[in-house]
Motif scaffolding. Sequence first.
Motif, PDB file in Angstrom:
ATOM      1  N   ALA A 162       0.840  -1.197   0.000  1.00 16.87           N
ATOM      2  CA  ALA A 162       0.000   0.000   0.000  1.00 16.87           C
ATOM      3  C   ALA A 162       0.880   1.253   0.000  1.00 16.87           C
ATOM      4  O   ALA A 162       2.102   1.165   0.113  1.00 16.87           O
ATOM      5  CB  ALA A 162      -0.910  -0.027   1.226  1.00 16.87           C
ATOM      6  N   ALA A 215       2.835   4.555   1.230  1.00 16.52           N
ATOM      7  CA  ALA A 215       3.599   4.955   2.417  1.00 16.52           C
ATOM      8  C   ALA A 215       4.135   3.780   3.241  1.00 16.52           C
ATOM      9  O   ALA A 215       4.244   3.872   4.461  1.00 16.52           O
ATOM     10  CB  ALA A 215       2.761   5.884   3.310  1.00 16.52           C
ATOM     11  N   ASN A 268      16.543   7.741  10.009  1.00 16.71           N
ATOM     12  CA  ASN A 268      15.212   7.539  10.591  1.00 16.71           C
ATOM     13  C   ASN A 268      14.912   8.646  11.599  1.00 16.71           C
ATOM     14  O   ASN A 268      15.729   8.942  12.473  1.00 16.71           O
ATOM     15  CB  ASN A 268      15.162   6.172  11.269  1.00 16.71           C
TER      16      ASN A 268
HETATM   17  N1  LIG Z   1      13.665   9.989   7.636  1.00 16.31           N
HETATM   18  C1  LIG Z   1      12.574   9.236   7.782  1.00 16.31           C
HETATM   19  N2  LIG Z   1      12.362   8.510   8.907  1.00 16.31           N
HETATM   20  C2  LIG Z   1      11.253   7.740   9.047  1.00 16.31           C
HETATM   21  N3  LIG Z   1      10.292   7.636   8.120  1.00 16.31           N
HETATM   22  C3  LIG Z   1      10.450   8.339   6.970  1.00 16.31           C
HETATM   23  C4  LIG Z   1      11.592   9.165   6.745  1.00 16.31           C
HETATM   24  N4  LIG Z   1      11.468   9.731   5.520  1.00 16.31           N
HETATM   25  C5  LIG Z   1      10.309   9.299   5.009  1.00 16.31           C
HETATM   26  N5  LIG Z   1       9.689   8.461   5.875  1.00 16.31           N
HETATM   27  C6  LIG Z   1       8.380   7.785   5.711  1.00 16.31           C
HETATM   28  O1  LIG Z   1       8.553   6.597   4.996  1.00 16.31           O
HETATM   29  C7  LIG Z   1       7.239   6.194   4.574  1.00 16.31           C
HETATM   30  C8  LIG Z   1       7.349   5.358   3.327  1.00 16.31           C
HETATM   31  O2  LIG Z   1       7.712   6.173   2.217  1.00 16.31           O
HETATM   32  P1  LIG Z   1       7.848   5.611   0.736  1.00 16.31           P
HETATM   33  O3  LIG Z   1       7.996   6.794  -0.123  1.00 16.31           O
HETATM   34  O4  LIG Z   1       8.897   4.577   0.658  1.00 16.31           O
HETATM   35  O5  LIG Z   1       6.424   4.931   0.526  1.00 16.31           O
HETATM   36  P2  LIG Z   1       5.886   4.072  -0.691  1.00 16.31           P
HETATM   37  O6  LIG Z   1       5.670   2.680  -0.197  1.00 16.31           O
HETATM   38  O7  LIG Z   1       6.746   4.256  -1.870  1.00 16.31           O
HETATM   39  O8  LIG Z   1       4.468   4.749  -0.911  1.00 16.31           O
HETATM   40  P3  LIG Z   1       3.681   5.232  -2.244  1.00 16.31           P
HETATM   41  O9  LIG Z   1       2.953   4.016  -2.741  1.00 16.31           O
HETATM   42  O10 LIG Z   1       2.746   6.252  -1.695  1.00 16.31           O
HETATM   43  O11 LIG Z   1       4.661   5.777  -3.198  1.00 16.31           O
HETATM   44  C9  LIG Z   1       6.438   7.471   4.430  1.00 16.31           C
HETATM   45  O12 LIG Z   1       5.325   7.425   5.287  1.00 16.31           O
HETATM   46  C10 LIG Z   1       7.387   8.553   4.872  1.00 16.31           C
HETATM   47  O13 LIG Z   1       6.749   9.564   5.632  1.00 16.31           O
END
Ligand SMILES: Nc1ncnc2c1ncn2[C@@H]1O[C@H](COP(=O)(O)OP(=O)(O)OP(=O)(O)O)[C@@H](O)[C@H]1O
Length: 408
Positions: A31, A33, A62
Motif C-alpha cells: 500500500a 507509504a 530515521n
Molecule cells: N527519515 C525518515 N524517517 C522515518 N520515516 C520516513 C523518513 N522519511 C520518510 N519516511 C516515511 O517513509 C514512509 C514510506 O515512504 P515511501 O515513499 O517509501 O512509501 P511508498 O511505499 O513508496 O508509498 P507510495 O505508494 O505512496 O509511493 C512514508 O510514510 C514517509 O513519511
Amino acid sequence: MYLDHLSLTNFRSYRRLELALSPGPTLLYGANAQGKTNLLEAIYYLATTRSHHAEQDSQLLNWDLGNEEGPLAVGRLVGHVMRDDGDRLLEMRLIQEQQGTQSSFRREALVNRRKVRLMDLLGNLRVVLFLPQDVQMVTGPPSERRRYMDITLCQTDPDYCRTLSRYNKLLEQRNTVLRRIAEEGRGHDLLPIYTEKLAETGGYLFARRASFLAALAREARNIHYEALTEGLETLRLRYLPRLENDESVNGAAGEAQDEWARWLETADPAAAASRFRESLEAARSRDIGRGRTTVGPQRDDWTFLINGRNLGSFGSRGQQRTAVLALKMAESNWMRAETGDTPVLLLDEVVAELDERRRTLILDYVRQSTQAILTSTDPGMFTDSFLQEAQTLHVTGGQIEAGVTVPD
Ligand SMILES: Nc1ncnc2c1ncn2[C@@H]1O[C@H](COP(=O)(O)OP(=O)(O)OP(=O)(O)O)[C@@H](O)[C@H]1O
Ligand SMILES: [Mg+2]
C-alpha cells in the motif's frame, strides 16, 4: 552486475532490514507509504552517494532516532554486489552527532570493509532509476538536467567525477576573486591563474558532456522512434553548452550553440579548453561586474525536442513520460556499452504511468536486464507469467516479507 543482499539500519522508515535479492526481476508491492520508494532510494544512494530527493542527507536518517539514542545517531546501508570480476561489499554510514546545541553530520564510505573516499564508492554498483516525477527533467529547471548528466557520468567515469569536483572548487575560488576585485579593487593578479585552471577543467567537462549526450541521444532516438512511438515521433536531445553568454536558444544564437555542441562532440579537451578560455576572457569585465563567472558548464543545459519542437513547452504529459522512458532505457544501454556491465534497473511505479502497449514493452525490456527492481501498489497490473518469473516481496510498515505466489 546485481545486488544479492541489502542491509539497512535507520535509513528512512527502515529501522532494521536484511533483504536477500535475486537476479532477474523483483516486484516490491504494498500500500502507499509503506517503504517501497525508500528501498529504491537506498539502493540508488549506495550506487551514486546521492538521494534523488532529500535536500539534506541527514533527512535520510530515521527520524525517531534523535529522540531515543542520545547524542549519536548512525544510519547504515550495506549492499553485497555480484560482478563478473568478483563480489564487493559496499557500505555507507550516515553519522549525526549532537554536542550541546551543535549538531554535525558526516558520511563514511567503505568498499570491502576498507574506508574509501565517497567518490570511490561510485562505479562499484551501477543503477538506472526511473521515478514518476522524472518528467520534471523535461519541464523543470536546467539544474535538474545538469544533475542527471553528472550523476550518470560519475557512475561510469571516475575522471569526469574528479574533474567536476575540482571544477566546482575552482569556480568558487574564481568567484571569490571576482567579488574581491569588484569590492576592494584587489586580486587582479590572481584572476588569470584561476581563469586558466577553470578553462582546463571546464573544457574537459564540455567535451565529455557533448560526447555523452550525443551517444545517449542516438540510443534514445532509436528506442523512442522504433519501439515507443512506432515511427511517428523523432526525439532529439539538444545540448546547450554555455560557451557564450547569450541565453537565447532561438535563431542565430541557438544555431551557434548547436554548432558548438557538434564541435565539442569530437573536440579534444585541450581544444575545448582553449575555446572556453577565450569565452572567459571575453566575459571578464561582465564577470567582475556581477561577481561571478557567467559562462561555463555550471550554466549548461540540454533539452528534449520532439519532431523539432521543445517537449517541455509543447509536449503532452504522455509524450513527456515516453521521452523520459526512452532516455532511461538509452541510459542503461549506454552504460552497458561503456562498462561492459548491465546496470541494475530501479523502476518506481513505472507500469502505472504507461498504457498497455508501452507496459508490455517495458516489461520485456525488464526481463532482459540482469536485475530489475520494480515497485507497485498493485501486483494485479502485472501478468501472471511476469509474476511467476519475478521475485515478489510485500512491503508493509518498513518490513519486507515474501510476496504473492502465483500457481503454475
Ligand atoms: N527519515 C525518515 N524517517 C522515518 N520515516 C520516513 C523518513 N522519511 C520518510 N519516511 C516515511 O517513509 C514512509 C514510506 O515512504 P515511501 O515513499 O517509501 O512509501 P511508498 O511505499 O513508496 O508509498 P507510495 O505508494 O505512496 O509511493 C512514508 O510514510 C514517509 O513519511
Ligand atoms: Mg512510492
